[in-house]
Design a protein around this motif. Structure first.
Motif, PDB file in Angstrom:
ATOM      1  N   HIS A  10      24.765  16.711  21.958  1.00 15.21           N
ATOM      2  CA  HIS A  10      25.885  16.019  22.156  1.00 15.21           C
ATOM      3  C   HIS A  10      25.517  14.214  21.640  1.00 15.21           C
ATOM      4  O   HIS A  10      24.237  14.035  20.794  1.00 15.21           O
ATOM      5  CB  HIS A  10      25.451  14.971  23.116  1.00 15.21           C
ATOM      6  N   HIS A  16      28.099   9.256  27.872  1.00 13.27           N
ATOM      7  CA  HIS A  16      26.570  10.160  28.116  1.00 13.27           C
ATOM      8  C   HIS A  16      25.353  10.340  27.425  1.00 13.27           C
ATOM      9  O   HIS A  16      24.130  10.635  27.805  1.00 13.27           O
ATOM     10  CB  HIS A  16      26.933  10.675  29.995  1.00 13.27           C
ATOM     11  N   HIS A  41      31.111  17.380  23.985  1.00 13.40           N
ATOM     12  CA  HIS A  41      31.964  17.852  24.936  1.00 13.40           C
ATOM     13  C   HIS A  41      34.140  18.015  24.623  1.00 13.40           C
ATOM     14  O   HIS A  41      34.183  17.106  23.805  1.00 13.40           O
ATOM     15  CB  HIS A  41      31.889  17.523  26.161  1.00 13.40           C
ATOM     16  N   HIS A 194      20.760  14.807  24.382  1.00 16.46           N
ATOM     17  CA  HIS A 194      21.802  13.985  24.758  1.00 16.46           C
ATOM     18  C   HIS A 194      21.315  12.382  24.116  1.00 16.46           C
ATOM     19  O   HIS A 194      21.760  11.494  24.218  1.00 16.46           O
ATOM     20  CB  HIS A 194      22.014  13.343  26.055  1.00 16.46           C
TER      21      HIS A 194
HETATM   22 ZN   LIG Z   1      26.742  16.257  28.497  1.00  8.85          ZN
END
Ligand SMILES: [Zn+2]
Ligand SMILES: [Zn+2]
Length: 240
Positions: A10, A16, A41, A194
């Motif tokens: 991500h 986030h 996402h 992330h």
């Molecule tokens: Zn995520």
């Protein structure tokens, strides 16, 4: 075990997550990865980007600073019918599609419902990878579902980022991986990073796979040739 790709990553396109695509590519390069996937996402996650992020990602070239980029998405499963939050015609043009269950998009319910959802996802030709299905909140009938994943040629993800963040991931993933070993279902180990520094970090996944003596030939991202065969097959079937 040496890994050549991280296929679940991500970027700050989702609020986030904490690194840019450029930082992610640089991290992959530093880790010696040959491939990385952009898998942002789907739009129904509360802080996911607009769908334009997905369709415009081809702005990022297929090779950048020596790293091969797969253009993809982590699409959300919305219900037990297997409804997804990105349209089929967009998914048909992506190089790497992970389908996952997240609580804002599908509420955990019964084992029967989760089983039904995964069976419907198994039949979806646009889905390549079954995302973090070891999440203990979404219990399902492992034998029935993993047989369906095999039948429809899906790749099962062992997601390093889920250990510690999703309940019972360790024991569930061990059992899921045992079924994959028994039924000869290919798996992919990835980070679900992330933050760029977590790209290529697979320690917890490797631990459970080593404990159950999982055969390396079934892990698609431990060998460049094996991985490229899958990518080439996928790219040949794209509809962009
Ligand atoms: Zn995520
Ligand atoms: Zn996810």
């Amino acid at each position: 075990m040496k890994f050549i790709a991280d296929t679940h990553i991500h970027s700050i396109a989702s609020n986030h997550a904490y690194s840019t695509i450029m930082e992610n590519i640089e991290a992959a390069r530093q880790k010696g990865l040959v491939y990385m996937a952009m898998t942002e996402h789907g739009p129904k996650m509360p802080d996911a980007p607009h769908i334009w992020h997905c369709v415009n990602q081809w702005e990022v070239p297929s090779v950048y600073n020596g790293v091969n980029i797969l253009h993809g998405a982590e699409v959300d499963i919305m219900d037990e019918e297997g409804t997804l939050d990105i349209d089929d015609h967009i998914l048909a043009g992506l190089e790497w599609v992970i389908a996952s269950m997240h609580t804002p998009c599908i509420k955990p319910s019964t084992k029967e419902n989760h089983t039904k959802a995964w069976l419907n996802i198994a039949k979806n030709p646009h889905v390549d990878v079954i995302g973090h299905c070891g999440d203990g909140r979404y219990d399902f009938d492992h034998e029935t579902v993993i047989k369906a994943f095999k039948e429809y040629g899906k790749i099962v993800e062992i997601d390093n980022g889920s250990f510690g963040s999703r309940p019972h991931t360790e024991s569930n993933c061990a059992e899921i991986a045992r079924w994959c070993k028994r039924l000869e279902v290919p798996i992919v180990v990835d980070s679900d990073a992330h933050f760029a520094a977590n790209i290529g970090v697979f320690d917890k996944a490797i631990k459970i796979l080593t404990e159950i003596d999982f055969p390396e030939r079934l892990i698609i991202n431990t060998d460049v040739e094996r991985f490229e065969q899958i990518v080439a097959q996928k790219r040949a079937g794209l509809n962009r």
